[in-house]
Every structure is written in C-alpha cells, then in structure tokens.
Motif scaffolding. Structure first.
Motif, PDB file in Angstrom:
ATOM      1  N   ARG A   1       9.062 -19.167  15.359  1.00  0.00           N
ATOM      2  CA  ARG A   1      10.300 -18.552  14.879  1.00  0.00           C
ATOM      3  C   ARG A   1      10.906 -19.377  13.746  1.00  0.00           C
ATOM      4  O   ARG A   1      10.998 -20.594  13.823  1.00  0.00           O
ATOM      5  CB  ARG A   1      11.298 -18.448  16.021  1.00  0.00           C
TER       6      ARG A   1
ATOM      7  N   GLN B   1      16.222 -16.410  12.642  1.00  0.00           N
ATOM      8  CA  GLN B   1      15.644 -15.225  13.281  1.00  0.00           C
ATOM      9  C   GLN B   1      16.172 -15.082  14.705  1.00  0.00           C
ATOM     10  O   GLN B   1      16.316 -16.066  15.420  1.00  0.00           O
ATOM     11  CB  GLN B   1      14.114 -15.308  13.321  1.00  0.00           C
TER      12      GLN B   1
ATOM     13  N   SER C   1       7.206 -17.919  20.471  1.00  0.00           N
ATOM     14  CA  SER C   1       8.503 -18.135  19.817  1.00  0.00           C
ATOM     15  C   SER C   1       8.563 -19.471  19.081  1.00  0.00           C
ATOM     16  O   SER C   1       9.513 -19.718  18.354  1.00  0.00           O
ATOM     17  CB  SER C   1       9.632 -18.043  20.840  1.00  0.00           C
TER      18      SER C   1
END
Length: 185
Positions: free
Chosen positions: A155, A159, A152
């Motif tokens: 990211r 998003q 993550s």
C-alpha cells in the motif's frame, strides 16, 4: 447471508485480511461471541475459512478464501430470501454513505472534496444497455479491486479502502400509454 454483521465481517476480512473474532469484535464494536458465532456460520457455507491460530495462538484467525468471490443476489420471486438480502445490502450501503457524510474529520473532508460522495444521473436505457453499463463499471473497478486483494504491505501512502456501490433502479414509466413492461417481441 441475510444478517448485517455477516456482511460486515466479510467486508472486514476482505479489506484487512485474516483476523480473530476478538479483533473483528473490537473493530465492528460488537461482542467477540457474536463475531465468533457468525464467523462459524460463514465458514459452514464456505464464505470464510480458518486461517490458523491468531497472534497469541489461543484464538483462530479467519480469512476470506481466495480467489475472492463476487456476491450475486439471485432474483427469485418465489422466495423471500433474495429480496430480504437485497434490502439488507442496500440499507447497509446507504448507512455507510450517511456515516461518511456525517464525519467531519480532516481525512473525510479531503476525500469528499477529491473523490466526491456520489454521482447521480438519470439515463434512458434498455435492460440490455443497463447490463452492459454494469459490466463496464465492473471492468473499470477491476484493476483497483485486484490491487486490494494483494498484500497490504504494498500500500502506498494515502491509499485507503474505498467502498463503491452501484445501483440501477428503473423509474416508473412516465410516458402515457407506456405500461412499464417490456415487449416480449
């Protein structure tokens, strides 16, 4: 699997990565003890695994083993397990949709305006065409799902994890003389 909390735990660990039972309990607003019990049950059958100690080293963290599995519900008329799990999944997804529709924060309104809540249509298909359409839908989502499985840290701003749910539900036969059963020839 036929317990909504187990599905919630799998979804949380898939989206957020490794987490302790305490963290899962806070996010899902259920007791740590309940999360711990259900995580151990999921681990017993290989749906989650120990990810090592948590941040404070007093609790273990849990994770979904890689590569991510796709859950398939076997259609089996001889047991109640498949239909019971199907019902739980559908009820859970329907509740998630209703919860989203009920939220009125700026973020959810922005998402509703851009992504929409749902697309609904009635199409004339054979069972084989419905299977083909399902595979095309999965292929369309595949690159986004693959991106979800990455760290993550990559990211981009704006998003978020987005839940997609597809259901193909054949309507009753409307034409006179059509029994709704397919020919075996």
């Amino acid at each position: 699997m036929a317990h909504p909390l187990r599905l919630d735990l799998l979804e949380l660990l898939t989206a957020a990565g490794p987490a302790t039972a305490a963290h899962c309990g806070r996010v899902l607003e259920v007791s740590q003890a309940s999360c711990s019990f259900h995580l151990r049950q999921l681990a017993k059958y290989g749906f989650v695994e120990d990810a090592g100690p948590g941040r404070d080293r007093r609790e273990r963290a849990w994770q979904v083993p890689g590569p991510r599995r796709e859950m398939r519900i076997a259609v089996d008329d001889s047991s109640d397990g498949g239909p019971a799990l199907e019902r739980i999944v559908v009820e859970r997804e329907a509740q998630a949709i209703l919860d989203h529709v009920g939220r009125r924060d700026a973020g959810s309104v922005n998402w509703r305006q851009k992504a929409g809540v749902m697309v609904t249509a009635v199409a004339l298909l054979s069972a084989d065409e419905a299977a083909e359409l399902r595979e095309q839908w999965k292929a369309l989502l595949a690159p986004y799902v693959a991106r979800t499985e990455k760290d993550s840290a990559d990211r981009l701003p704006g998003q978020r994890h987005v839940r997609y749910f597809m259901a193909a539900t054949p309507l009753p036969a409307f034409e006179s003389g059509d029994s709704g059963h397919e020919s075996e020839h």
